[in-house]
Design an enzyme around this catalytic site. Structure first.
Site, PDB file in Angstrom:
ATOM      1  CB  SER A   1      -0.862  -0.031   1.267  1.00  0.00           C
ATOM      2  OG  SER A   1      -1.356   1.250   1.562  1.00  0.00           O
TER       3      SER A   1
ATOM      4  CE1 TYR B   1      -4.078  -2.186   4.888  1.00  0.00           C
ATOM      5  CE2 TYR B   1      -3.445   0.049   4.304  1.00  0.00           C
ATOM      6  CZ  TYR B   1      -3.801  -1.237   3.929  1.00  0.00           C
ATOM      7  OH  TYR B   1      -3.857  -1.564   2.596  1.00  0.00           O
TER       8      TYR B   1
HETATM    9  N1  NAD Z   1      -8.386  -0.761  -2.383  1.00  0.00           N
HETATM   10  C1  NAD Z   1      -7.338   0.018  -2.188  1.00  0.00           C
HETATM   11  O1  NAD Z   1      -7.394   1.217  -2.455  1.00  0.00           O
HETATM   12  C2  NAD Z   1      -6.045  -0.548  -1.663  1.00  0.00           C
HETATM   13  C3  NAD Z   1      -4.959   0.339  -1.502  1.00  0.00           C
HETATM   14  C4  NAD Z   1      -3.755  -0.163  -1.019  1.00  0.00           C
HETATM   15  C5  NAD Z   1      -3.638  -1.513  -0.737  1.00  0.00           C
HETATM   16  N2  NAD Z   1      -4.706  -2.343  -0.883  1.00  0.00           N
HETATM   17  C6  NAD Z   1      -4.517  -3.756  -0.557  1.00  0.00           C
HETATM   18  O2  NAD Z   1      -5.006  -4.544  -1.638  1.00  0.00           O
HETATM   19  C7  NAD Z   1      -5.557  -5.756  -1.147  1.00  0.00           C
HETATM   20  C8  NAD Z   1      -6.994  -5.902  -1.632  1.00  0.00           C
HETATM   21  O3  NAD Z   1      -7.748  -4.795  -1.179  1.00  0.00           O
HETATM   22  P1  NAD Z   1      -9.292  -4.599  -1.535  1.00  0.00           P
HETATM   23  O4  NAD Z   1      -9.543  -3.146  -1.593  1.00  0.00           O
HETATM   24  O5  NAD Z   1      -9.646  -5.465  -2.679  1.00  0.00           O
HETATM   25  O6  NAD Z   1      -9.954  -5.129  -0.174  1.00  0.00           O
HETATM   26  P2  NAD Z   1     -11.151  -6.148   0.067  1.00  0.00           P
HETATM   27  O7  NAD Z   1     -11.447  -6.073   1.533  1.00  0.00           O
HETATM   28  O8  NAD Z   1     -12.260  -5.912  -0.891  1.00  0.00           O
HETATM   29  O9  NAD Z   1     -10.494  -7.546  -0.278  1.00  0.00           O
HETATM   30  C9  NAD Z   1      -9.733  -8.289   0.646  1.00  0.00           C
HETATM   31  C10 NAD Z   1     -10.297  -9.696   0.681  1.00  0.00           C
HETATM   32  O10 NAD Z   1      -9.503 -10.441   1.611  1.00  0.00           O
HETATM   33  C11 NAD Z   1     -10.359 -11.241   2.383  1.00  0.00           C
HETATM   34  N3  NAD Z   1      -9.733 -11.486   3.686  1.00  0.00           N
HETATM   35  C12 NAD Z   1      -9.485 -10.576   4.657  1.00  0.00           C
HETATM   36  N4  NAD Z   1      -8.960 -11.191   5.729  1.00  0.00           N
HETATM   37  C13 NAD Z   1      -8.842 -12.507   5.406  1.00  0.00           C
HETATM   38  C14 NAD Z   1      -8.368 -13.642   6.094  1.00  0.00           C
HETATM   39  N5  NAD Z   1      -7.920 -13.562   7.354  1.00  0.00           N
HETATM   40  N6  NAD Z   1      -8.386 -14.840   5.477  1.00  0.00           N
HETATM   41  C15 NAD Z   1      -8.865 -14.952   4.204  1.00  0.00           C
HETATM   42  N7  NAD Z   1      -9.344 -13.909   3.506  1.00  0.00           N
HETATM   43  C16 NAD Z   1      -9.334 -12.702   4.097  1.00  0.00           C
HETATM   44  C17 NAD Z   1     -11.639 -10.436   2.530  1.00  0.00           C
HETATM   45  O11 NAD Z   1     -12.769 -11.267   2.823  1.00  0.00           O
HETATM   46  C18 NAD Z   1     -11.751  -9.749   1.185  1.00  0.00           C
HETATM   47  O12 NAD Z   1     -12.562 -10.461   0.279  1.00  0.00           O
HETATM   48  C19 NAD Z   1      -5.429  -5.693   0.375  1.00  0.00           C
HETATM   49  O13 NAD Z   1      -4.246  -6.358   0.737  1.00  0.00           O
HETATM   50  C20 NAD Z   1      -5.310  -4.211   0.655  1.00  0.00           C
HETATM   51  O14 NAD Z   1      -4.628  -3.969   1.863  1.00  0.00           O
HETATM   52  C21 NAD Z   1      -5.905  -1.891  -1.336  1.00  0.00           C
END
Ligand code: NAD
Length: 321
Positions: A129, A154
């Site tokens: 991130s 985070y």
């Molecule tokens: N969306 C953004 O802007 C953004 C920015 C920076 C980083 N990220 C990173 O990208 C990745 C995806 O983000 P996103 O926005 O799609 O989030 P999201 O919450 O939609 O997707 C994450 C998925 O991981 C699953 N999950 C969480 N904890 C879990 C566990 N213990 N075991 C199994 N599954 C688990 C959740 O059920 C969810 O479906 C994450 O690692 C997030 O930190 C996202």
């Protein structure tokens, strides 16, 4: 056929990655996701409804903190690649649940790296991130800027994830590619993120909470561009460890973002101004020259084009997202 494990594949970014891989035709995809209630699990089930129709797709409902459950998946399938996107996401909630964030984002990542080591998986893509940069005075943010001063649990878990990836790449020859995503948006965006949350409130005629004076800046990245970068990282083989920024390299003030939403929704926002939140950084802005050069990353959707596309999707869901 190549085998890939996508963790978090029912989430926003993960489900788009699965769309892309299924469209290519030569991947067998295993998704591990615990479909937790960080936001409504029905949204996650809807994200994967079409995927479940494919015989090249398998969903395992498991928690990445549960290394025994993960171990069984690795016994059954020899993976070529792991795309590790499962995490507790979101800066603000990490302040109230730091243990949950560290257990999921750090221990869960170590569980996967351990299984990669045991089972000889040689390519590991880690969803990091932009928050790792903390309050970086220097803009745009470049991959070799220091990340030793994160300002939220985070962000600290993501920085730790990158460090442990480096250790495994060095010790066990597992290629680890860490991708620093800069605020991602588009269809299926998480409902807790500003663009989605604001759209819902504006269409419901409710006030939107704006933290700070509206001058906070974010580099918003359209989902198709992020997926282009993730896909390139899956095949990247020029070095054993790399960190790449995946942003749009265009930084937008919050007040401008709200104007773009108002225009696309054809409605006015009611602003409820609040103090800046602890843990929030004032600016994000990606230097993407390294990603362009080494990954061939080439984002193409500017915010002026991406917001109307998001709004079209959002209104198409009946404003339910
Ligand atoms: N969306 C953004 O802007 C953004 C920015 C920076 C980083 N990220 C990173 O990208 C990745 C995806 O983000 P996103 O926005 O799609 O989030 P999201 O919450 O939609 O997707 C994450 C998925 O991981 C699953 N999950 C969480 N904890 C879990 C566990 N213990 N075991 C199994 N599954 C688990 C959740 O059920 C969810 O479906 C994450 O690692 C997030 O930190 C996202």
């Amino acid at each position: 056929m190549r085998n890939i494990l996508v963790t978090g594949g029912a989430g926003f970014i993960g489900s788009h990655l699965v769309d892309r891989l299924l469209s290519e035709g030569d991947w067998r995809i295993t998704v591990v996701d615990d479909l937790n209630d960080f936001y409504d699990p029905a949204i996650k089930r809807a994200n994967i409804a079409e995927h479940l129709q494919s015989e090249r797709y398998r969903l395992v409902e498991a928690d990445i903190r549960d290394d025994e459950a993960l171990g069984r998946i690795f016994e059954e399938t020899k993976f070529d690649v792991i795309a590790h996107l499962a995490a507790r996401a979101g800066v603000r909630p990490s302040l109230s649940e730091p243990k949950l964030y560290t257990e999921t984002n750090i221990n869960g990542t170590v569980n996967l790296l351990e299984l990669a080591r045991e089972h000889g998986v040689k390519q590991f893509v880690f969803g990091s991130s932009s928050s790792v940069y903390g309050v970086n005075e220097k803009v745009p943010f470049a991959e070799d800027d220091p990340i030793s001063q994160p300002i939220s649990p985070y962000a600290a878990t993501k920085a730790a994830g990158e460090l442990i990836c480096h250790t495994y790449s060095h010790l066990y020859d597992i290629r680890c590619i860490c991708l620093r995503f800069f605020t991602v948006y588009g269809a299926r965006q998480r409902p807790d993120l500003a663009i989605h949350k604001f759209s819902k409130l504006i269409t419901e005629g409710k006030p939107i909470q704006v933290f700070g004076d509206g001058t906070a800046r974010r580099d918003y990245t359209y989902i198709d561009d992020i997926i282009q970068g993730v896909r390139a990282a899956i095949d990247y083989d020029r070095s054993i460890y790399e960190v790449f920024n995946l942003g749009e390299s265009q930084t937008i003030e919050l007040s401008r973002l709200i104007s773009l939403l108002e225009r696309a929704l054809d409605m006015n926002a009611i602003i409820d101004r609040q103090p800046m939140q602890p843990g929030d950084v004032p600016t994000t802005f990606a230097d993407i020259s390294k990603s362009r050069k080494l990954l061939g990353y080439n984002p193409t959707t500017k915010i002026e084009e991406g917001i109307p596309k998001f709004v079209e999707w959002f209104l198409g869901t009946g404003g339910q997202g």
